[in-house]
Write a protein that holds these residues in place. Structure first.
Motif, PDB file in Angstrom:
ATOM      1  N   LEU A   1       0.821  -1.206   0.000  1.00 21.55           N
ATOM      2  CA  LEU A   1       0.000   0.000   0.000  1.00 21.55           C
ATOM      3  C   LEU A   1       0.859   1.261   0.000  1.00 21.55           C
ATOM      4  O   LEU A   1       0.551   2.241  -0.693  1.00 21.55           O
ATOM      5  CB  LEU A   1      -0.957  -0.006   1.191  1.00 21.55           C
ATOM      6  CG  LEU A   1      -2.069  -1.063   1.136  1.00 21.55           C
ATOM      7  CD1 LEU A   1      -2.796  -1.133   2.460  1.00 21.55           C
ATOM      8  CD2 LEU A   1      -3.018  -0.769  -0.005  1.00 21.55           C
TER       9      LEU A   1
ATOM     10  N   PRO B   1       2.771   5.528  -7.650  1.00 13.50           N
ATOM     11  CA  PRO B   1       1.591   4.954  -8.307  1.00 13.50           C
ATOM     12  C   PRO B   1       1.824   4.548  -9.765  1.00 13.50           C
ATOM     13  O   PRO B   1       1.065   3.769 -10.301  1.00 13.50           O
ATOM     14  CB  PRO B   1       0.552   6.071  -8.207  1.00 13.50           C
ATOM     15  CG  PRO B   1       1.337   7.317  -8.050  1.00 13.50           C
ATOM     16  CD  PRO B   1       2.590   6.934  -7.323  1.00 13.50           C
TER      17      PRO B   1
ATOM     18  N   SER C   1       2.521   1.632  -3.410  1.00 13.74           N
ATOM     19  CA  SER C   1       1.491   2.029  -4.376  1.00 13.74           C
ATOM     20  C   SER C   1       1.113   3.500  -4.207  1.00 13.74           C
ATOM     21  O   SER C   1       0.845   4.192  -5.187  1.00 13.74           O
ATOM     22  CB  SER C   1       0.255   1.154  -4.212  1.00 13.74           C
ATOM     23  OG  SER C   1      -0.794   1.600  -5.015  1.00 13.74           O
ATOM     24  N   GLY C   2       1.098   3.979  -2.969  1.00  8.55           N
ATOM     25  CA  GLY C   2       0.784   5.386  -2.726  1.00  8.55           C
ATOM     26  C   GLY C   2       1.919   6.310  -3.108  1.00  8.55           C
ATOM     27  O   GLY C   2       1.693   7.396  -3.644  1.00  8.55           O
TER      28      GLY C   2
ATOM     29  N   TYR D   1      -0.084  -0.737  -9.074  1.00  6.60           N
ATOM     30  CA  TYR D   1      -1.485  -0.371  -8.892  1.00  6.60           C
ATOM     31  C   TYR D   1      -2.151  -1.407  -8.002  1.00  6.60           C
ATOM     32  O   TYR D   1      -2.060  -2.607  -8.261  1.00  6.60           O
ATOM     33  CB  TYR D   1      -2.214  -0.306 -10.235  1.00  6.60           C
ATOM     34  CG  TYR D   1      -3.714  -0.146 -10.083  1.00  6.60           C
ATOM     35  CD1 TYR D   1      -4.256   1.078  -9.723  1.00  6.60           C
ATOM     36  CD2 TYR D   1      -4.568  -1.216 -10.276  1.00  6.60           C
ATOM     37  CE1 TYR D   1      -5.623   1.232  -9.559  1.00  6.60           C
ATOM     38  CE2 TYR D   1      -5.932  -1.069 -10.120  1.00  6.60           C
ATOM     39  CZ  TYR D   1      -6.452   0.146  -9.758  1.00  6.60           C
ATOM     40  OH  TYR D   1      -7.796   0.292  -9.598  1.00  6.60           O
TER      41      TYR D   1
END
Length: 115
Positions: free
Chosen positions: A15, A22, A18-19, A26
């Motif tokens: 997470l 990006p 991904s943050g 995904y």
């Protein structure tokens, strides 16, 4: 680190990556991240030892650096199993995420060993 601790740590790292990046990774939701970390743990337990044994000569020649490529392959396999909610933009992105995961997992594991 215990299995469930590693799964939760990988989920949070997925997470976070991904943050922060990006364009590389995904993830549709937190549940997809949890499923991806469970799938990664299962694949690491079942398939990674076979890949490591088969690639031992090239790993020896590259002084262990080929294990990064194996980790990238494991992440791509995870993305293939999980499906459309979890994917990498390219194989290079998977290798970069593998490097980041390895570094973060080493730091987290060392922290838990001290405590």
């Amino acid at each position: 680190m215990r299995l469930w601790q590693r799964i939760v740590a990988d989920m949070l790292l997925f997470l976070a990556i991904s943050g922060l990046l990006p364009h590389l990774l995904y993830i549709r939701s937190i549940w997809i991240a949890l499923i991806a970390s469970v799938v990664l743990a299962v694949l690491n337990a079942l398939i990674k030892p076979i890949l490591s044994i088969l690639s031992f000569p090239i790993t020896l020649l590259t002084l262990g650096l080929f294990t990064i490529i194996i980790n990238g392959i494991m992440l791509e396999l995870t993305a293939a199993v999980v499906g459309a909610g979890f994917y990498f933009s390219s194989f290079g992105a998977a290798v970069l995420v593998a490097i980041l995961l390895s570094i973060a997992n080493t730091i987290i594991s060392n922290h838990f060993q001290r405590v």
